[in-house]
Scaffold this motif. Structure first.
Motif, mmCIF file in Angstrom:
data_model
loop_
_atom_site.group_PDB
_atom_site.id
_atom_site.type_symbol
_atom_site.label_atom_id
_atom_site.label_comp_id
_atom_site.label_asym_id
_atom_site.label_seq_id
_atom_site.Cartn_x
_atom_site.Cartn_y
_atom_site.Cartn_z
ATOM 1 N N ILE A 25 1.466 47.879 40.654
ATOM 2 C CA ILE A 25 1.352 48.846 41.751
ATOM 3 C C ILE A 25 1.543 48.092 43.048
ATOM 4 N N ARG A 26 2.471 48.585 43.864
ATOM 5 C CA ARG A 26 2.696 47.958 45.171
ATOM 6 C C ARG A 26 1.803 48.683 46.170
ATOM 7 N N PRO A 27 0.729 48.035 46.615
ATOM 8 C CA PRO A 27 -0.195 48.776 47.498
ATOM 9 C C PRO A 27 0.426 49.094 48.862
ATOM 10 N N ALA A 28 -0.037 50.162 49.474
ATOM 11 C CA ALA A 28 0.392 50.499 50.843
ATOM 12 C C ALA A 28 -0.036 49.358 51.758
ATOM 13 N N GLY A 29 0.818 49.001 52.728
ATOM 14 C CA GLY A 29 0.449 47.998 53.735
ATOM 15 C C GLY A 29 0.404 46.582 53.208
ATOM 16 N N GLU A 30 0.951 46.339 52.031
ATOM 17 C CA GLU A 30 0.902 44.983 51.467
ATOM 18 C C GLU A 30 1.683 44.002 52.357
ATOM 19 N N ASP A 31 2.778 44.453 52.931
ATOM 20 C CA ASP A 31 3.648 43.607 53.751
ATOM 21 C C ASP A 31 3.191 43.640 55.210
ATOM 22 N N VAL A 32 3.019 44.829 55.746
ATOM 23 C CA VAL A 32 2.631 45.012 57.152
ATOM 24 C C VAL A 32 1.584 46.111 57.213
ATOM 25 N N LYS A 33 0.524 45.858 58.014
ATOM 26 C CA LYS A 33 -0.508 46.894 58.171
ATOM 27 C C LYS A 33 -0.407 47.513 59.566
ATOM 28 N N VAL A 34 -0.853 48.738 59.683
ATOM 29 C CA VAL A 34 -0.880 49.402 61.003
ATOM 30 C C VAL A 34 -1.566 48.468 61.997
ATOM 31 N N GLY A 35 -0.927 48.230 63.138
ATOM 32 C CA GLY A 35 -1.519 47.373 64.181
ATOM 33 C C GLY A 35 -1.106 45.916 64.079
ATOM 34 N N ASP A 36 -0.467 45.528 62.989
ATOM 35 C CA ASP A 36 -0.027 44.125 62.868
ATOM 36 C C ASP A 36 1.009 43.806 63.940
ATOM 37 N N LYS A 37 0.917 42.570 64.504
ATOM 38 C CA LYS A 37 1.989 42.086 65.382
ATOM 39 C C LYS A 37 3.019 41.438 64.456
ATOM 40 N N VAL A 38 4.117 42.119 64.271
ATOM 41 C CA VAL A 38 5.088 41.667 63.265
ATOM 42 C C VAL A 38 5.985 40.559 63.818
ATOM 43 N N PHE A 39 6.479 40.730 65.042
ATOM 44 C CA PHE A 39 7.310 39.697 65.673
ATOM 45 C C PHE A 39 6.878 39.555 67.139
ATOM 46 N N PRO A 40 6.718 38.312 67.605
ATOM 47 C CA PRO A 40 6.386 38.142 69.022
ATOM 48 C C PRO A 40 7.608 38.371 69.910
ATOM 49 N N ALA A 41 7.372 38.634 71.190
ATOM 50 C CA ALA A 41 8.486 38.687 72.158
ATOM 51 C C ALA A 41 9.182 37.335 72.111
ATOM 52 N N GLY A 42 10.489 37.353 72.289
ATOM 53 C CA GLY A 42 11.242 36.095 72.250
ATOM 54 C C GLY A 42 11.869 35.826 70.896
ATOM 55 N N THR A 43 11.524 36.642 69.885
ATOM 56 C CA THR A 43 12.127 36.450 68.563
ATOM 57 C C THR A 43 13.611 36.808 68.628
ATOM 58 N N VAL A 44 14.432 35.938 68.075
ATOM 59 C CA VAL A 44 15.853 36.240 67.973
ATOM 60 C C VAL A 44 16.068 37.117 66.737
ATOM 61 N N ILE A 45 16.790 38.202 66.918
ATOM 62 C CA ILE A 45 16.952 39.165 65.819
ATOM 63 C C ILE A 45 17.974 38.625 64.808
ATOM 64 N N SER A 46 17.451 38.058 63.745
ATOM 65 C CA SER A 46 18.284 37.542 62.649
ATOM 66 C C SER A 46 18.549 38.709 61.699
ATOM 67 N N PRO A 47 19.424 38.545 60.710
ATOM 68 C CA PRO A 47 19.647 39.665 59.770
ATOM 69 C C PRO A 47 18.358 40.175 59.112
ATOM 70 N N PRO A 48 17.465 39.302 58.587
ATOM 71 C CA PRO A 48 16.248 39.880 57.997
ATOM 72 C C PRO A 48 15.297 40.495 59.017
#
Ligand code: AMP
Ligand code: MG
Length: 431
Positions: free
Chosen positions: A157-180
């Motif tokens: 079972i792949r739980p909800a929010g396993e990768d990212v949860k509501v409120g998570d800071k996923v990428f900081p400002a300044g991140t270069v947008i790579s393909p992934p």
């Protein structure tokens, strides 16, 4: 205006005039290579709901009290044969990916489920199809999914929010947008992220002897390599330049070209910046209100480099020699473009050892086109392969790094410890 200053001073003056550009929205389809101007904070879970990782059966592991049957001897996963008390579960629903389950799972029942489908209420475990037998609306599960094992509860079972949860800071400002990074933005619904505006770079080449690359040069003419080469450098760093302009060695023609590029964040002029009889770039700029900050730097190549401001536009007057132009771009224009984009202006220098002796003029800072490679020991060796004349563009094309030789030393012996800067496209692992 300062003149004949050191490389370090010149670089400080140039970077002192730099700033990070404003933010703008861009479509995700155009976002590759752009820089995020704001952090990405998720307002969603990823995955958004608990889903099945396998095609199989959703069931309640902890309360498995199916309808016991003795199915005789089964081989388990480790290929041991043993009698397996099995349980039969009534299949109450088929859940495909994209469908909403309607029936909740009770002890003794299961749902046939596909990869990516929502886990029905009451189910806590997926039994992969490979471990089940299905007959007449009933599923029988095979060891190790028997009741005794109790080892696989919650499995697949792949739980909800396993990768990212509501409120998570996923990428900081300044991140270069790579393909992934772009793919993650898509899955989180950031379809028009805030990015730093691309610097608009104007390029003007000068010279009566220069013809466009698609022309056949006459007896005293050469093709324009600075225009296409510098434009490619700008695009490689993430700047914008629709086309370069070319001006004759004529003050009025140069003025017109400068006027046309007045809206640029950075204006690169190549050629006509020295003290030749037909070098009109500096005087043409000055007639238009240019504020020079320095002219001439104790460096090789690129001694006649000119830098200043024309209104809000930063202006670099590069020497016309294609090698000097390319090296001055690397030393001054590339760091400026990176600053505009909110990035680190330069890469850290790497320690290397010279394979050959290099004579140099003590007072000048050299930045030479070089070829470095990493030895088996992990140490970098660096050599100046081929001729180094500042008219020899091939040396730039062959180089994978820039060799920095600061002012203050004259001859550098073979084996001397030096520092190199990898070119953005350079591979230091070639030998
Ligand atoms: P300048 O800085 O104008 O004195 O030019 C120095 C040398 O660079 C001369 O040999 C020019 O012919 C050459 N040169 C200037 N501009 C270009 C260009 N756009 N492409 C190729 N070579 C150039
Ligand atoms: Mg010229």
């Amino acid at each position: 205006m300062r003149t004949f200053i050191s490389f370090e001073e010149a670089k400080l003056i140039v970077l002192g005039e730099s700033r990070v550009l404003e933010s703008e929205k861009c479509q995700l389809s155009d976002a590759l290579g752009r820089t995020l101007s704001l952090p990405i904070i998720s307002s969603e879970n990823l995955p958004p709901f608990a889903s099945s990782a396998m095609d199989g059966f959703a069931t309640q592991f902890t309360q498995q009290k199916g309808n016991d049957v003795d199915l005789g001897v089964w081989a388990n996963q480790e290929n041991e044969s043993r009698p397996a008390p099995m349980s039969r579960f009534r299949i109450v629903e088929h859940v495909a990916a994209g469908a909403k389950p309607l029936v909740s799972i009770q002890p003794g029942t299961c749902a046939r489920i596909m990869t990516g489908a929502v886990i029905p209420l009451g189910a806590d475990t997926i039994i992969p199809r490979e471990y089940a037998q299905e007959e007449d609306g009933w599923a029988t599960f095979w060891a190790p999914y028997d009741l005794a094992g109790n080892r696989e509860a919650g499995k697949h079972i792949r739980p909800a929010g396993e990768d990212v949860k509501v409120g998570d800071k996923v990428f900081p400002a300044g991140t270069v947008i790579s393909p992934p990074v772009l793919g993650m933005l898509a899955s989180l619904g950031f379809h028009s992220p805030a990015v730093i505006r691309k610097p608009l770079v104007g390029i003007i080449t000068t010279g009566d002897e220069i013809v466009a690359p698609d022309h056949s040069p006459g007896p005293a003419q050469i093709r324009n390599s600075n225009g296409p080469g510098l434009r490619a450098q700008v695009l490689y760093e993430g700047g914008t330049c629709d086309a370069y302009d070319h001006a004759k060695d004529d003050p009025e023609d140069i003025r017109r070209a400068i006027q046309k590029n007045a809206g640029s964040d950075l204006l690169l002029l190549a050629g006509g910046v020295s003290v030749g009889d037909h070098d009109y770039v500096k005087s043409a700029l000055e007639a238009m209100g240019f504020e020079p900050l320095f002219w001439k730097v104790k460096q090789r190549p690129g001694k006649p480099l000119l830098f200043g401001k024309l209104g809000p536009t930063l202006v670099l007057g590069l020497p016309g020699n294609p090698v000097s132009a390319a090296m001055c771009f690397a030393m001054y224009a590339r760091p400026l473009i990176r600053r505009f984009l909110g990035r680190k202006p330069t890469e850290p220098l790497i320690k290397a050892f010279l394979t050959d002796e290099i004579p140099k003029v003590k007072d000048l800072y050299y930045f030479s086109r070089a070829v470095a490679f990493q030895e088996d020991t992990g140490v970098y060796s660096v050599s100046l392969k081929g001729a180094q004349g500042s008219n020899l563009y091939g040396s730039v094309a062959r180089a994978n790094c820039i060799l920095h030789l600061p002012a203050g030393t004259d001859i550098l012996p073979e084996g001397a410890e030096v520092f190199i800067e990898r070119l953005p496209w350079g591979d230091l692992h070639l030998s």
